[in-house]
Write a protein that holds these residues in place. Sequence first.
Motif, short mmCIF file in Angstrom:
data_model
loop_
_atom_site.label_atom_id
_atom_site.label_comp_id
_atom_site.label_asym_id
_atom_site.label_seq_id
_atom_site.Cartn_x
_atom_site.Cartn_y
_atom_site.Cartn_z
N TYR A 193 10.53 48.81 -84.29
CA TYR A 193 11.74 48.06 -83.67
C TYR A 193 10.75 47.80 -82.19
N HIS A 194 10.32 48.95 -81.69
CA HIS A 194 9.74 49.00 -80.71
C HIS A 194 8.36 49.17 -80.44
N ASP A 195 7.97 48.22 -81.08
CA ASP A 195 6.49 47.10 -80.64
C ASP A 195 5.47 48.75 -81.76
N PHE A 196 5.50 49.49 -82.30
CA PHE A 196 4.82 50.29 -83.33
C PHE A 196 4.38 49.16 -84.47
N ASP A 197 2.80 49.56 -84.06
CA ASP A 197 1.96 48.33 -85.67
C ASP A 197 3.20 49.32 -87.17
#
Length: 149
Positions: A45-49
């Motif tokens: 959700y926090h833009d980690f792959d």
Amino acid sequence: MIKQLLSSFIVSGAFAVIFNVPQKSILQCCIVGMIGRLLHSSLVYHDFDTVQATLIASLFIGVISQIFAKIYKIPVIVFSISGIIPLVPGGLAYDATRHFVEEHYNLGIQIAVKVILTAGAIAVGLVLSEAITQILKIRKKSHLHDYNE
């Protein structure tokens, strides 16, 4: 998010039952799986792959499993296997296979590579957690040995 946590809790518990985990540890197995999935989902959700999130979550699952193993005096594998199940990319593997069968090879290869990287991240995370635990044990023994002299 609540449905995802609840399903991770149930899936981890179901695999714990299938693997004949002692009944007194099934709840802890469920908690490990649920926390691992929560961490994974939060990172994505926090833009980690997905692969990075899986690596971090599996490392965390390994550490929690080590802690629970020490507290409850049960082998680490009991908690780590049940806890890691919600992170296994089974749906992605199915999609890759389906694309190969439908002769969409480029898309199938892309998805298959992601499956392999995700599975590798799970393995690396669990191995790293074990290595970190062993290093900390050696360091702790070394400090105790120095203190006693």
